[in-house]
Design a protein around this motif. Structure first.
Motif: not given
Length: 538
Positions: A307-321
């Motif tokens: 149920h996560t909004a597509a925009s929310t998920l797209i913008r929270r993507r990060r490259s894990a360190q």
């Protein structure tokens, strides 16, 4: 291209691949030291081009990430085009640590250096003059590079991508051309998912070769790049509101018009030169390409929930360190990720009109109910035959009983492979502390025989796979990161590869990320004073 010229181009490309390999006892040629204060400007601008400020999303998208394949097509409006760019190539956040500040974008990039530039060729979009625009992600605005004098072509919007190799070469030296192509694959995936939030489709225009694309994007206008780094043309995408036939592409060659703008210099004092990158770029230029005849989907339709909004998920993507070295991944999540990598005619794979030639090899560390070890996921029947012929004959090729019946996952070897994965990925802990790491093996020698441009396509496909893993992992509460640094031939030796029928092009890893709380996260466009205004500044 004549056969002799093609043979020479293939020789150049394959020689570049060999010399840009990392080895256990030495790395590919690169700078001896880095001055981070002298990093090339990550944002290209064209001085003198009229600017058109784009509106920003004020709310999250109504469509969820799981609902992307069934989203209702939206009209081709300026706010919709702005949404496409914001959720694909726009900023996701700013980061701060002490005196240092840097931007993160929705599309991942090797070393966060972002060699990819984007152009919009737009006709018939309300509130946007017809013409060619360059996208400036820092401010979410368009710079108009070309405006037709007259005429009204059919409505249409096209996205052109180019690469500035120096942004990567500044840090990575000769290996940079590889990373530029992986980033084109990342951007291609980012654009396809963002288009899905609008119910749009994207079609890769293979009928536009390198010379024509350079002309369409104004990259052949040497006078506009007198004091600036050149850009290399990569690919052109057409936005489609439905599954329709390709349209004729209007542009500077067909319509008289005016050009405006001078490209800015990104690095006034480059300390190194890597001529092999330009040689390889020239040898691998794209001809006119015909889509491959692809068979009907051999796999069942994916079942996606959430149920996560597509925009929310797209913008929270990060490259894990960093990853939690004790976290365990659920088997169902692992199988869901693998299922997303299988080529289908639906989003996001409908943007890739070529035969799949990348096959993942998994270093499984901690997946519930699954033995640690090496696993293969051949993504085509022909690819499985190539793998079986080229890999170590002692590999077991056992079917995984707990996997979905349609998933072609095969166990090659059981045992602890954490230290192996870490060593192969340039001794990086993320390859061992994650739940699994993956090496993307490409069918290499056979495609290249038919054209050196396949070198670009193979890396782009690998980058597209990486972007899929990034977003699909986020949708499951997991995190991913791409790994461009690995010891090429050591990977091949481990797998028993004796020739160049297969080559490892990209590594990736997925797990539970550990957050560095010392680093502050700031909104992406707080510096814009007119967040919802759309207007033009000359």
């Amino acid at each position: 291209m004549a056969a002799s010229n093609n043979s020479e181009a293939v020789r150049v490309v394959m020689a570049y691949h060999e010399r840009s390999k990392h080895h256990l006892n030495r790395y590919a040629a690169g700078p001896e030291a880095l001055d981070w204060d002298a990093q090339p400007n990550p944002f290209r601008e064209f001085t003198g081009s009229p600017q058109h400020i784009l509106p920003l999303l004020t709310d999250e998208t109504a469509v969820t990430f799981a609902g992307l394949p069934a989203a209702t097509p939206q009209p081709l409006t300026l706010p919709a085009v702005a949404q496409l760019l914001e959720l694909s190539l726009g900023l996701a956040a700013w980061k701060e640590y002490g005196p240092d500040r840097w931007a993160l974008r929705c599309n991942p990039s090797s070393g966060n250096l972002h060699p990819t530039e984007a152009y919009v060729l737009a006709f018939g979009v309300q509130s946007l003059r017809n013409g060619l625009y360059h996208y400036v992600s820092r401010d979410h605005l368009l710079e108009q590079r070309w405006c037709p004098d007259a005429g009204q072509p059919s409505a249409g919007v096209y996205i052109g991508l180019s690469s500035i190799a120096w942004r990567e070469a500044w840090k990575y030296g000769e290996r940079a051309q590889r990373y530029c192509q992986l980033d084109i694959g990342h951007a291609l995936g980012a654009l396809r998912y963002a288009a899905g939030t609008l119910g749009w489709q994207l079609r890769l225009r293979g009928d536009v070769d390198d010379a024509r694309l350079r002309s369409l994007l104004g990259l052949d206008r040497a006078g506009d790049f007198v004091h600036a780094e050149n850009e290399d043309a990569e690919l052109l995408l057409e936005i489609l509101l439905a599954d329709t036939m390709p349209s004729a592409i209007p542009g500077p060659a067909a319509l008289p018009g005016q050009w405006r703008g001078q490209a800015n210099c990104l690095d006034p004092h480059p300390l190194y030169q890597w001529p092999v990158i330009a040689e390889t770029t020239s040898a691998s230029r794209m001809p006119v390409l015909t889509p491959d005849p692809l068979p009907p989907d051999p796999w069942p339709t994916r079942k996606i929930s959430g149920h996560t909004a597509a925009s929310t998920l797209i913008r929270r993507r990060r490259s894990a360190q960093r990853f939690d070295p004790k976290a365990v991944m659920a088997a169902d999540d692992f199988f869901t990720l693998l299922d997303a990598l299988l080529p289908r005619s639906a989003l996001p794979w409908d943007v890739w009109p070529f035969t799949s030639r990348i096959h993942p090899i998994f270093f499984v560390h901690r997946v519930e109910g699954l033995n640690s070890g090496l696993y293969a996921l051949p993504r085509t029947g022909e690819g499985e035959q190539v793998l079986r012929m080229a890999l170590n004959p002692d590999f077991s090729w056992e079917a995984v009983a707990t996997a979905p019946n349609h998933l072609p996952l095969r166990r090659l070897y059981s045992g602890d492979v954490r230290s192996i994965a870490r060593t192969l990925s340039c001794h990086q802990a993320i390859a061992a502390d994650s739940c699994f790491a993956v090496a993307f093996l490409a069918e290499y020698a056979a495609p290249l025989k038919s054209g050196a441009w396949h070198y670009r396509l193979l890396h782009q496909e690998a980058g597209l796979l990486g972007q899929i893993l990034y977003l699909e992992a986020e949708s499951l509460g997991l995190n991913g990161t791409g790994i461009g640094c690995f010891f090429d031939d050591a990977v091949h030796d481990l797998l028993g590869i004796k020739d160049n029928s297969l080559q490892s092009l990209y590594h990736f890893t997925v797990g539970h990320a550990l957050t560095d709380t010392r680093i502050s996260t700031l909104p992406p466009y707080a510096h814009r004073t007119l967040n919802t205004h759309t207007g033009e500044n000359s």
